[in-house]
Design a protein around this motif. Structure first.
Motif, PDB file in Angstrom:
ATOM      1  N   SER A 158      44.387  49.702  38.765  1.00 41.58           N
ATOM      2  CA  SER A 158      45.299  48.668  38.271  1.00 41.58           C
ATOM      3  C   SER A 158      45.695  48.871  36.809  1.00 41.58           C
ATOM      4  O   SER A 158      46.809  48.557  36.415  1.00 41.58           O
ATOM      5  N   GLN A 163      53.586  30.041  42.170  1.00 42.06           N
ATOM      6  CA  GLN A 163      53.852  31.119  41.212  1.00 42.06           C
ATOM      7  C   GLN A 163      55.347  31.436  41.149  1.00 42.06           C
ATOM      8  O   GLN A 163      55.856  31.797  40.090  1.00 42.06           O
ATOM      9  N   ILE A 201      47.643  40.043  29.509  1.00 41.81           N
ATOM     10  CA  ILE A 201      46.681  38.947  29.657  1.00 41.81           C
ATOM     11  C   ILE A 201      46.518  38.559  31.131  1.00 41.81           C
ATOM     12  O   ILE A 201      45.397  38.429  31.629  1.00 41.81           O
ATOM     13  N   LEU A 202      47.642  38.407  31.823  1.00 47.17           N
ATOM     14  CA  LEU A 202      47.588  37.944  33.213  1.00 47.17           C
ATOM     15  C   LEU A 202      47.082  39.003  34.187  1.00 47.17           C
ATOM     16  O   LEU A 202      46.593  38.675  35.266  1.00 47.17           O
ATOM     17  N   SER A 203      47.191  40.282  33.811  1.00 50.40           N
ATOM     18  CA  SER A 203      46.769  41.342  34.734  1.00 50.40           C
ATOM     19  C   SER A 203      45.267  41.324  35.000  1.00 50.40           C
ATOM     20  O   SER A 203      44.812  41.906  35.983  1.00 50.40           O
ATOM     21  N   SER A 204      44.513  40.631  34.152  1.00 51.80           N
ATOM     22  CA  SER A 204      43.077  40.550  34.397  1.00 51.80           C
ATOM     23  C   SER A 204      42.726  39.443  35.396  1.00 51.80           C
ATOM     24  O   SER A 204      41.629  39.422  35.943  1.00 51.80           O
ATOM     25  N   THR A 205      43.679  38.514  35.643  1.00 53.27           N
ATOM     26  CA  THR A 205      43.394  37.411  36.563  1.00 53.27           C
ATOM     27  C   THR A 205      44.295  37.378  37.796  1.00 53.27           C
ATOM     28  O   THR A 205      43.944  36.739  38.776  1.00 53.27           O
ATOM     29  N   ILE A 206      45.441  38.026  37.725  1.00 56.17           N
ATOM     30  CA  ILE A 206      46.384  38.025  38.848  1.00 56.17           C
ATOM     31  C   ILE A 206      46.534  39.457  39.348  1.00 56.17           C
ATOM     32  O   ILE A 206      46.674  40.386  38.546  1.00 56.17           O
ATOM     33  N   HIS A 207      46.533  39.627  40.655  1.00 54.02           N
ATOM     34  CA  HIS A 207      46.695  40.944  41.270  1.00 54.02           C
ATOM     35  C   HIS A 207      47.976  41.588  40.744  1.00 54.02           C
ATOM     36  O   HIS A 207      49.013  40.932  40.619  1.00 54.02           O
TER      37      HIS A 207
END
Length: 172
Positions: free
Chosen positions: A7, A67, A120-126
């Motif tokens: 990822s 989303q 930031i969001l790539s750590s919580t959203i696929h």
């Protein structure tokens, strides 16, 4: 296919693509200010971009309804800034997109905000969902912006046609 790619590489790759696309948009915008605008030039970019919705055919990129609303709302919010900086002017009977010094800074600012949000969001959203969300955000930004430009263009075009139909009056 995408599941085999780490990822972090997908985030890096999509960030590079976003930077290239942002640079391309700024270059195209600078060149377009030198040529007369047309309704076709205003309408076609969102139509071309709409083909990107085909990504949602693949499960990997599908986004939850909430989303979709969130991403589209952020896009609408960002479009306000683009609408604010897009103005037309008449030169020699043709309509041109006015060069805005603020546009480049705003576009770079939006790009930076988008990149920071992606990191930031790539750590919580696929990463697939995130890609879909950012496409929705971009589409939610370009469609209202281009609609506003089209309306503004048509109003200006109408005034040019009206003014050209008026015959000069001679007073003594």
């Amino acid at each position: 296919m995408f599941e085999q790619i780490p990822s972090q590489w997908l985030v890096i790759g999509s960030t590079i693509v976003a930077i290239v696309m942002g640079t391309l948009v700024m270059t195209v915008r600078a060149r377009s200010a030198k040529k007369p605008a047309s309704a076709k030039k205003i309408i076609l970019p969102p139509l071309f971009m709409s083909t990107g919705a085909l990504m949602f055919v693949f499960e990997y990129f599908r986004v939850a309804p909430l989303q979709i609303v969130e991403a589209f709302s952020v896009g609408l919010f960002f479009s306000i800034v683009l609408i604010w900086t897009s103005r037309f002017e008449v030169k020699d009977g043709d309509i041109y997109l006015k060069q805005s010094k603020a546009f480049v800074f705003i576009l770079v600012g939006l790009l930076i905000v988008r990149l920071i949000a992606k990191i930031i969001l790539s750590s919580t959203i696929h990463i697939g969902e995130l890609s879909g969300m950012f496409w929705i955000l971009a589409f939610g930004m370009i469609v209202p912006w281009r609609i506003a430009m089209f309306v503004q263009y048509k109003k200006l075009e109408k005034t040019i046609v009206t003014n050209s139909k008026q015959k000069p009056t001679f007073t003594s």
